[in-house]
Design a protein around this motif. Structure first.
Motif, PDB file in Angstrom:
ATOM      1  N   GLN A  16      55.332  44.721  30.546  1.00 34.70           N
ATOM      2  CA  GLN A  16      54.600  44.534  31.800  1.00 34.70           C
ATOM      3  C   GLN A  16      53.244  45.253  31.755  1.00 34.70           C
ATOM      4  N   ARG A  17      53.215  46.481  31.252  1.00 38.53           N
ATOM      5  CA  ARG A  17      51.945  47.213  31.148  1.00 38.53           C
ATOM      6  C   ARG A  17      50.985  46.505  30.196  1.00 38.53           C
ATOM      7  N   ALA A  18      51.508  46.018  29.088  1.00 41.44           N
ATOM      8  CA  ALA A  18      50.668  45.291  28.130  1.00 41.44           C
ATOM      9  C   ALA A  18      50.106  44.022  28.756  1.00 41.44           C
ATOM     10  N   LEU A  19      50.907  43.332  29.552  1.00 39.47           N
ATOM     11  CA  LEU A  19      50.440  42.120  30.231  1.00 39.47           C
ATOM     12  C   LEU A  19      49.291  42.423  31.181  1.00 39.47           C
ATOM     13  N   GLY A  20      49.383  43.550  31.883  1.00 43.33           N
ATOM     14  CA  GLY A  20      48.288  43.953  32.775  1.00 43.33           C
ATOM     15  C   GLY A  20      46.996  44.154  32.005  1.00 43.33           C
ATOM     16  N   LEU A  21      47.081  44.794  30.857  1.00 43.90           N
ATOM     17  CA  LEU A  21      45.892  45.012  30.036  1.00 43.90           C
ATOM     18  C   LEU A  21      45.362  43.702  29.466  1.00 43.90           C
ATOM     19  N   VAL A  22      46.259  42.809  29.071  1.00 43.61           N
ATOM     20  CA  VAL A  22      45.832  41.496  28.562  1.00 43.61           C
ATOM     21  C   VAL A  22      45.040  40.759  29.634  1.00 43.61           C
ATOM     22  N   GLY A  23      45.503  40.827  30.882  1.00 48.60           N
ATOM     23  CA  GLY A  23      44.775  40.181  31.976  1.00 48.60           C
ATOM     24  C   GLY A  23      43.378  40.759  32.155  1.00 48.60           C
ATOM     25  N   GLU A  24      43.272  42.080  32.117  1.00 47.48           N
ATOM     26  CA  GLU A  24      41.952  42.719  32.223  1.00 47.48           C
ATOM     27  C   GLU A  24      41.073  42.349  31.044  1.00 47.48           C
ATOM     28  N   LEU A  25      41.653  42.373  29.863  1.00 47.17           N
ATOM     29  CA  LEU A  25      40.915  42.053  28.650  1.00 47.17           C
ATOM     30  C   LEU A  25      40.406  40.615  28.692  1.00 47.17           C
ATOM     31  N   ALA A  26      41.250  39.700  29.132  1.00 48.57           N
ATOM     32  CA  ALA A  26      40.867  38.284  29.194  1.00 48.57           C
ATOM     33  C   ALA A  26      39.667  38.079  30.105  1.00 48.57           C
ATOM     34  N   ALA A  27      39.647  38.782  31.220  1.00 53.11           N
ATOM     35  CA  ALA A  27      38.557  38.619  32.187  1.00 53.11           C
ATOM     36  C   ALA A  27      37.234  39.161  31.659  1.00 53.11           C
ATOM     37  N   ASN A  28      37.295  40.020  30.663  1.00 53.31           N
ATOM     38  CA  ASN A  28      36.080  40.678  30.167  1.00 53.31           C
ATOM     39  C   ASN A  28      35.803  40.419  28.692  1.00 53.31           C
ATOM     40  N   ALA A  29      36.518  39.521  28.065  1.00 54.73           N
ATOM     41  CA  ALA A  29      36.444  39.335  26.611  1.00 54.73           C
ATOM     42  C   ALA A  29      35.133  38.702  26.173  1.00 54.73           C
ATOM     43  N   ASP A  30      34.603  39.230  25.061  1.00 63.01           N
ATOM     44  CA  ASP A  30      33.466  38.572  24.423  1.00 63.01           C
ATOM     45  C   ASP A  30      34.017  37.421  23.576  1.00 63.01           C
ATOM     46  N   ASN A  32      60.269  34.775  31.510  1.00 64.47           N
ATOM     47  CA  ASN A  32      61.095  35.962  31.319  1.00 64.47           C
ATOM     48  C   ASN A  32      62.097  36.137  32.453  1.00 64.47           C
ATOM     49  N   ALA A  33      63.236  36.745  32.149  1.00 67.12           N
ATOM     50  CA  ALA A  33      64.278  36.963  33.157  1.00 67.12           C
ATOM     51  C   ALA A  33      63.846  37.965  34.228  1.00 67.12           C
ATOM     52  N   LYS A  34      62.959  38.879  33.886  1.00 71.46           N
ATOM     53  CA  LYS A  34      62.497  39.892  34.849  1.00 71.46           C
ATOM     54  C   LYS A  34      61.333  39.335  35.677  1.00 71.46           C
ATOM     55  N   VAL A  35      61.480  39.389  36.986  1.00 71.24           N
ATOM     56  CA  VAL A  35      60.442  38.882  37.892  1.00 71.24           C
ATOM     57  C   VAL A  35      59.109  39.591  37.652  1.00 71.24           C
ATOM     58  N   ALA A  36      59.158  40.908  37.459  1.00 69.07           N
ATOM     59  CA  ALA A  36      57.919  41.676  37.257  1.00 69.07           C
ATOM     60  C   ALA A  36      57.174  41.209  36.008  1.00 69.07           C
ATOM     61  N   VAL A  37      57.905  40.874  34.962  1.00 62.82           N
ATOM     62  CA  VAL A  37      57.285  40.399  33.724  1.00 62.82           C
ATOM     63  C   VAL A  37      56.724  38.991  33.928  1.00 62.82           C
ATOM     64  N   ARG A  38      57.502  38.110  34.590  1.00 65.08           N
ATOM     65  CA  ARG A  38      57.002  36.748  34.873  1.00 65.08           C
ATOM     66  C   ARG A  38      55.711  36.795  35.674  1.00 65.08           C
ATOM     67  N   LYS A  39      55.688  37.642  36.695  1.00 71.41           N
ATOM     68  CA  LYS A  39      54.498  37.741  37.548  1.00 71.41           C
ATOM     69  C   LYS A  39      53.304  38.270  36.752  1.00 71.41           C
ATOM     70  N   ALA A  40      53.515  39.323  35.971  1.00 72.55           N
ATOM     71  CA  ALA A  40      52.422  39.884  35.164  1.00 72.55           C
ATOM     72  C   ALA A  40      51.937  38.875  34.125  1.00 72.55           C
ATOM     73  N   ALA A  41      52.863  38.124  33.520  1.00 71.83           N
ATOM     74  CA  ALA A  41      52.477  37.109  32.530  1.00 71.83           C
ATOM     75  C   ALA A  41      51.673  35.992  33.188  1.00 71.83           C
ATOM     76  N   SER A  42      52.095  35.564  34.381  1.00 73.85           N
ATOM     77  CA  SER A  42      51.358  34.522  35.103  1.00 73.85           C
ATOM     78  C   SER A  42      49.953  34.997  35.452  1.00 73.85           C
ATOM     79  N   GLN A  43      49.831  36.241  35.869  1.00 71.85           N
ATOM     80  CA  GLN A  43      48.511  36.777  36.207  1.00 71.85           C
ATOM     81  C   GLN A  43      47.629  36.876  34.966  1.00 71.85           C
ATOM     82  N   ALA A  44      48.197  37.350  33.857  1.00 70.33           N
ATOM     83  CA  ALA A  44      47.416  37.464  32.619  1.00 70.33           C
ATOM     84  C   ALA A  44      46.999  36.086  32.112  1.00 70.33           C
TER      85      ALA A  44
END
Length: 187
Positions: free
Chosen positions: A39-53, A74-86
């Motif tokens: 989940q933490r990695a997904l949050g960073l991926v989302g930030e990275l995607a928004a700012n990627a060169d 993913n079976a975990k709602v928190a992971v599904r939500k973070a993945a969707s956002q990323a």
């Protein structure tokens, strides 16, 4: 948080070798069985995607999109939500949208696993994943038509979770300004 701050100070730009190392480390964390690490990695991926060169976007499209698509179911709602956002963040900023749509179809909507099919169709029905407006872009029409055709095909899926998700997906896509351009050439 510390990594986000560091990357922000560098204006989200990394030398190519460091970008490869970062994307590799993020991929490992996306595949980690500990959902909170993922989940933490997904949050960073989302930030990275928004700012990627351009180089980082290339790496992310090649290395991180497949695990992102997988994590949407993913079976975990928190992971599904973070993945969707990323994934939404990447969709809105990538230079490789046709390729990303192809991956979403191949690994999600057309997956042999019904859970992946359902999750991909549900993802496409989210307001932040609306793609029909992009149909005005001639380059995007063919992959978007494929998305619509796959969703129409999923309506006859015997698994009701998948067919219901397909109906939701089509309902969301229908709301976009480019809907007519997408359905005109369906078989």
């Amino acid at each position: 948080d510390a990594l986000s701050s560091l990357l922000g100070r560098r204006r989200w730009s990394l030398p190519p070798d460091e970008a490869v190392e970062l994307v590799g480390a993020l991929r490992e964390r996306l595949l980690d069985s500990n959902w909170s690490v993922c989940q933490r990695a997904l949050g960073l991926v989302g930030e990275l995607a928004a700012n990627a060169d351009a180089h980082l976007d290339d790496l992310m499209s090649a290395e991180l999109v497949p695990p992102l698509i997988e994590k949407v179911s993913n079976a975990k709602v928190a992971v599904r939500k973070a993945a969707s956002q990323a994934l939404s963040s990447h969709i809105s900023s990538t230079r490789h949208l046709p390729g990303l749509l192809d991956q979403l179809l191949r690994l999600g909507v057309r997956s042999p696993d019904w859970r992946h099919r359902q999750a991909a169709l549900l993802f496409l029905s989210l307001p932040n994943a609306t793609l029909a407006a992009a149909a005005a872009d001639a380059e995007l029409r063919p992959p978007l038509r494929e998305v619509v055709a796959a969703a129409v095909g999923a309506l006859s899926e015997p698994n009701t979770a998948v067919s219901s998700s397909a109906a939701q997906c089509l309902g969301r896509l229908r709301g976009g300004a480019g809907w007519g351009l997408l359905v005109d050439e369906l078989p």
